[in-house]
Design an enzyme around this catalytic site. Structure first.
Site: not given
Ligand SMILES: Cc1cc2nc3c(=O)[nH]c(=O)nc-3n(C[C@H](O)[C@H](O)[C@H](O)COP(=O)(O)OP(=O)(O)OC[C@H]3O[C@@H](n4cnc5c(N)ncnc54)[C@H](O)[C@@H]3O)c2cc1C
Length: 275
Positions: A263, A193, A145
């Site tokens: 995230e 998420c 990420r």
């Protein structure tokens, strides 16, 4: 997530020239700017955003054999389905990720063991000073990420992916979509998420084991379908979501010893990006 206040300025850009002008507009006025894809990973402050939101709608798609060159504003999910239908494998996982190609590269979005970086060949980036630069994949260091674009000031304009031929691609893409529909709260608004998975653990499983499924603050709720999603059950504010995220982090730390990292991106009123 359908939360957050208003932006002071907003513009939709469909070409590099329009993007360049928008970046220049912000520079001349010393305004913070924010590049918006589909907003599927973002939570804006309840007080809004005091700068310029630049909505990237550069959306072309050119397929040539196993290479596909696309605008950064193109739907990443559409691209995953389109390439699979053309018997090209590599981006099946993108089908169902509700962002743009630019947002996916910026976040190095991924699922089912693959990440956006894996089939990326090159991309074009426009810096705020107006310089357009092509980056080849080998020059770019990605991680979970994370992309180097998170440290740059400007916007992704386009990208080329190199895929491989496979008769199985469409079948695999459909399987992944079914899996997603059965495991994610797609009927409610969310930002995907909330937390990154810690090494050797799943954030969703830790949250569930901490007894937090269904926990609520205001209109924000830890999803009953997938514990790593916070959903807007109606009337949630950005503040509700922030408070619920803090509550989840603290409880998981207390009950499992794991520290969860976010995230989702929070964008403060003055443009500070909390990744
Ligand atoms: C139901 C649901 C499921 C999801 N599933 C997944 C999943 O499986 N895997 C996964 O990784 N993520 C998932 N996400 C999160 C999200 O869809 C991805 O992170 C997506 O890549 C974000 O793209 P976006 O265009 O919406 O970006 P935005 O939310 O608009 O922006 C995210 C960040 O990218 C930056 N950005 C966007 N476009 C550009 C550009 N052109 N140039 C420079 N910076 C840019 C923004 O400034 C911001 O900092 C999911 C989200 C939802 C709501």
């Amino acid at each position: 997530m359908k939360v957050g206040g208003e932006a002071r300025y907003y513009i939709k850009v469909g070409t590099i020239e329009e993007l360049r002008e928008a970046l220049q507009f912000a520079k001349e006025r010393q305004l913070p700017f924010f590049i918006l894809g589909k907003g599927s990973n973002c939570i804006f402050d309840d007080e809004g955003f005091s700068g310029l939101v630049i909505h990237n709608k550069i959306e072309f798609c050119n397929l040539n054999e196993t290479k596909v060159e696309v605008g950064a504003g193109l739907s990443f999910s559409w691209l995953g389905t389109f390439t699979a239908k053309n018997n090209l494998s590599g981006l099946e996982f993108a089908s169902g990720i509700p962002g743009t190609v630019g947002g996916a590269i910026y976040m190095n979005a991924g699922s089912n063991g693959l990440e956006t970086k894996d089939f990326l060949e090159s991309c074009n980036y426009l810096f705020q000073d107006g310089t357009l630069r092509q980056f080849d994949r080998g020059e770019l260091q990605f991680s979970y990420r994370h992309s180097p674009f998170q440290e740059m000031k400007g916007a992704l304009v386009s990208a080329t992916f190199k895929l491989f031929k496979s008769e199985e691609a469409r079948k695999r893409q459909i399987e992944l979509i079914h899996y997603r529909k059965n495991t994610q709260p797609l009927k409610d608004c969310s930002a995907g998420c909330v937390f990154r998975n810690p090494v050797n653990a799943k954030a969703g499983a830790l949250i569930e084991a901490s007894g937090l499924k269904g926990a609520k603050i205001g209109g924000a709720e830890v999803s009953l379908v997938h514990a790593n999603f916070i959903v807007n059950k109606g009337g949630a504010t950005s503040k509700d979501i922030k408070m619920l995220i803090e509550h989840v982090s603290e409880t998981v730390k207390e009950k499992t010893g794991h520290t969860l990292k976010k995230e989702v991106c929070f964008i403060s009123k003055d443009g500070f990006l909390n990744l």
